[in-house]
Design a protein around this motif. Sequence first.
Motif, PDB file in Angstrom:
ATOM      1  N   TRP A 199       0.856  -1.184   0.000  1.00 31.49           N
ATOM      2  CA  TRP A 199       0.000   0.000   0.000  1.00 31.49           C
ATOM      3  C   TRP A 199       0.893   1.236   0.000  1.00 31.49           C
ATOM      4  O   TRP A 199       1.233   1.788   1.034  1.00 31.49           O
ATOM      5  CB  TRP A 199      -0.916  -0.011   1.210  1.00 31.49           C
ATOM      6  N   GLU A 216     -16.309   1.980  -5.754  1.00 32.87           N
ATOM      7  CA  GLU A 216     -17.224   1.138  -4.986  1.00 32.87           C
ATOM      8  C   GLU A 216     -16.522  -0.036  -4.304  1.00 32.87           C
ATOM      9  O   GLU A 216     -17.054  -0.631  -3.354  1.00 32.87           O
ATOM     10  CB  GLU A 216     -18.348   0.623  -5.886  1.00 32.87           C
ATOM     11  N   TRP A 217     -15.318  -0.374  -4.763  1.00 34.41           N
ATOM     12  CA  TRP A 217     -14.572  -1.488  -4.175  1.00 34.41           C
ATOM     13  C   TRP A 217     -13.538  -1.016  -3.151  1.00 34.41           C
ATOM     14  O   TRP A 217     -12.904  -1.845  -2.492  1.00 34.41           O
ATOM     15  CB  TRP A 217     -13.837  -2.273  -5.268  1.00 34.41           C
ATOM     16  N   TYR A 218     -13.376   0.274  -3.012  1.00 31.84           N
ATOM     17  CA  TYR A 218     -12.260   0.822  -2.226  1.00 31.84           C
ATOM     18  C   TYR A 218     -12.463   0.625  -0.725  1.00 31.84           C
ATOM     19  O   TYR A 218     -13.556   0.849  -0.181  1.00 31.84           O
ATOM     20  CB  TYR A 218     -12.110   2.312  -2.527  1.00 31.84           C
ATOM     21  N   LYS A 219     -11.370   0.210  -0.059  1.00 30.59           N
ATOM     22  CA  LYS A 219     -11.306   0.160   1.404  1.00 30.59           C
ATOM     23  C   LYS A 219     -10.003   0.823   1.826  1.00 30.59           C
ATOM     24  O   LYS A 219      -8.926   0.377   1.412  1.00 30.59           O
ATOM     25  CB  LYS A 219     -11.359  -1.288   1.922  1.00 30.59           C
ATOM     26  N   ASP A 220     -10.101   1.851   2.628  1.00 26.61           N
ATOM     27  CA  ASP A 220      -8.933   2.645   2.985  1.00 26.61           C
ATOM     28  C   ASP A 220      -7.835   1.783   3.608  1.00 26.61           C
ATOM     29  O   ASP A 220      -8.106   0.975   4.504  1.00 26.61           O
ATOM     30  CB  ASP A 220      -9.340   3.753   3.965  1.00 26.61           C
ATOM     31  N   LEU A 222      -6.434  -0.723   2.555  1.00 27.96           N
ATOM     32  CA  LEU A 222      -6.523  -2.165   2.345  1.00 27.96           C
ATOM     33  C   LEU A 222      -6.771  -2.579   0.903  1.00 27.96           C
ATOM     34  O   LEU A 222      -6.150  -3.541   0.419  1.00 27.96           O
ATOM     35  CB  LEU A 222      -7.637  -2.749   3.218  1.00 27.96           C
ATOM     36  N   LEU A 223      -7.634  -1.864   0.176  1.00 32.81           N
ATOM     37  CA  LEU A 223      -8.097  -2.431  -1.086  1.00 32.81           C
ATOM     38  C   LEU A 223      -8.453  -1.355  -2.105  1.00 32.81           C
ATOM     39  O   LEU A 223      -9.142  -0.386  -1.792  1.00 32.81           O
ATOM     40  CB  LEU A 223      -9.338  -3.295  -0.826  1.00 32.81           C
ATOM     41  N   THR A 238      -3.521  -4.059  -2.768  1.00 33.27           N
ATOM     42  CA  THR A 238      -3.797  -4.281  -1.361  1.00 33.27           C
ATOM     43  C   THR A 238      -2.544  -4.013  -0.534  1.00 33.27           C
ATOM     44  O   THR A 238      -1.502  -3.607  -1.057  1.00 33.27           O
ATOM     45  CB  THR A 238      -4.321  -5.715  -1.132  1.00 33.27           C
ATOM     46  N   GLU A 257     -10.837 -12.874   1.680  1.00 29.09           N
ATOM     47  CA  GLU A 257     -11.476 -11.663   1.160  1.00 29.09           C
ATOM     48  C   GLU A 257     -10.951 -11.328  -0.235  1.00 29.09           C
ATOM     49  O   GLU A 257     -11.727 -10.972  -1.136  1.00 29.09           O
ATOM     50  CB  GLU A 257     -11.237 -10.483   2.111  1.00 29.09           C
TER      51      GLU A 257
END
Length: 268
Positions: A199, A216-220, A222-223, A238, A257
Amino acid sequence: MYNANLMNSINLASLNRELQEFCENAVKYYDCGYPYGPFIPYAMPGYASAAVKIFYIGRDTYGWVDKSALTEAFDNGIMSDYLAANSCIVTPEKLTGNTSWTSNPTSFWGFVTRLHLLISTGKYRERTDMLDDAGKTALSQIGYGNLNSIELPETLGDAWNTISPVSSYWSIRKEARRFEKIKLILDTFAPDCIFILSWTDRDDIFDGLNVDWHQEWYKDDLLALYTVEGYDTKIIWTAHPRRFAYLGLKAMDAAKELACLFDKTRKM
């Protein structure tokens, strides 16, 4: 001699061309004492026959092929000799034992092997030794890249203190940026999916590409998911596996995940 079965490049000519240009521009700087040739993305022996082709990109290169192999290949005009040596550092045989390479599920290779086995066989493995034939075949199908083709000063240790002038090291590193670009991997290996496991802010790896970020797929921390205009490849960015615990994730849960996201991207 170059081993075509080991390299399994879809478009070997592009790697030969990029390596030739790198040598023409960078070999003159190797008198500074930097000891290694560049890391160049490569595929393991079973990659070409994989039903789904996946590349895994790490952050750092630690050591690599001795620079003498690079200069010899350049002097002889046989770039494929260096590509062969480059593809022999990390091999399926080194990934199928419960060794320091893979025993820790939060190391880069420890996590990559478990994630790839989960995606390929449907099973998460606590250990990577004593694999069945399906598991061994899966690990022979991995593609491998790095965000840094040249080892960073902070990991070179005492070798860094012997490099002079330092400006030559930075010139080598600048020329090696070509091997860090996603476009090179796309055009050479045509993967279905790329996982980037670090990251970090490196938008320059997308140079030459029109990339779409899927919010819509974003995770701070992480992803992030990217698609590229003109290519079918999905890029999943990731964290490094060592950060999963800090983010409240066990390695197994993170792998599940990511495998689930991978399955969803196959339907996009």
